[in-house]
Design an enzyme around this catalytic site. Structure first.
Site, PDB file in Angstrom:
ATOM      1  N   THR A  70       0.828  -1.212   0.000  1.00  0.00           N
ATOM      2  CA  THR A  70       0.000   0.000   0.000  1.00  0.00           C
ATOM      3  C   THR A  70       0.862   1.262   0.000  1.00  0.00           C
ATOM      4  O   THR A  70       0.483   2.280  -0.585  1.00  0.00           O
ATOM      5  CB  THR A  70      -0.980   0.034   1.199  1.00  0.00           C
ATOM      6  N   HIS A  95       8.765   3.359   9.143  1.00  0.00           N
ATOM      7  CA  HIS A  95       8.460   2.418  10.231  1.00  0.00           C
ATOM      8  C   HIS A  95       7.217   2.898  10.987  1.00  0.00           C
ATOM      9  O   HIS A  95       7.096   4.088  11.275  1.00  0.00           O
ATOM     10  CB  HIS A  95       9.659   2.312  11.184  1.00  0.00           C
ATOM     11  N   ARG A 139      21.053 -17.727   0.502  1.00  0.00           N
ATOM     12  CA  ARG A 139      22.018 -17.288  -0.512  1.00  0.00           C
ATOM     13  C   ARG A 139      23.057 -16.401   0.163  1.00  0.00           C
ATOM     14  O   ARG A 139      22.751 -15.708   1.137  1.00  0.00           O
ATOM     15  CB  ARG A 139      21.319 -16.463  -1.606  1.00  0.00           C
TER      16      ARG A 139
END
Ligand code: GRF
Length: 202
Positions: free
Chosen positions: A15, A111, A65
């Protein structure tokens, strides 16, 4: 003046990515352009957002990875899109150090709390709102900050406070916070990109 070419890295619904793209497309003289979306989740909602807005998107696996291989992959895609700036929008993996070096001071994150409170490892999604309510806070907010090697650290660029109502729930707080995020993230990105363009006009 050319627009700053921005890559959005996201792991979730997307969003905020949508808000960044919508702002760019509806704001006169917006100083940035979202040139690609990168995700580490093959089914992330943000891929549908990218498709809806016809923004190129890429899935890059971050699992099992070596960090250098991941960095190489991400840098290759960023290079192919000519990205000059990175916006993290709900990206749940650590940014490889090589990427931090190449994009020094050109990566920001949003955040959903007033950092440094309720940040760090594990503090994402509803966990944040749950912790804020359990902490009996009267006020929370959103923080936009520069990205460093640690989760949710790095210089704070902007923060905005959000009042917590007596009957606040995790869901109502999540909704309120998203609304603020969608308004402030594009504006802060635009301000950052405007500043970059003044320092090094192209
Ligand atoms: C936002 O709350 C943002 O603050 C955090 O992750 C969430 C992403 O939401 N970093 P969405 O995927 O943009 O909806």
């Amino acid at each position: 003046m050319n627009k700053v070419r921005v890559a959005v890295l996201a792991s979730g619904e997307g969003t905020n990515a949508a808000a960044l793209i919508q702002y760019e497309r509806t704001t006169k003289d917006c100083p940035y352009k979202v040139v690609c979306v990168i995700t580490n989740k093959p089914n992330a909602g943000v891929l549908r957002v990218a498709e809806e807005y016809s923004v190129p998107s890429f899935f890059i696996s971050f699992d099992n990875r070596a960090e250098t291989d991941i960095a190489k992959d991400v840098l290759m895609h960023l290079g192919a899109c000519g990205a000059e700036f990175i916006c993290l929008a709900g990206f749940l993996r650590k940014i490889p150090s090589e990427l931090l070096q190449v994009f020094k001071e050109k990566i920001i994150n949003i955040h959903p709390s007033l950092l440094p409170k309720y940040g760090g490892k594990g503090m994402y999604g509803k966990n944040v709102f749950q912790a804020v309510l359990e902490g009996k806070e009267a006020v929370t907010g959103v923080t936009i900050h520069a990205v460093s090697a640690e989760y949710d650290e790095g210089a704070i660029i902007y923060s905005e406070r959000i009042g917590i109502d007596e009957d606040e729930t995790v869901n109502s707080l999540a909704e309120k916070t998203k609304r603020v995020e969608h308004r402030v993230y594009p504006e802060v990105l635009a301000a950052e990109c405007g500043r970059i363009r003044q320092i090094s006009p192209i």
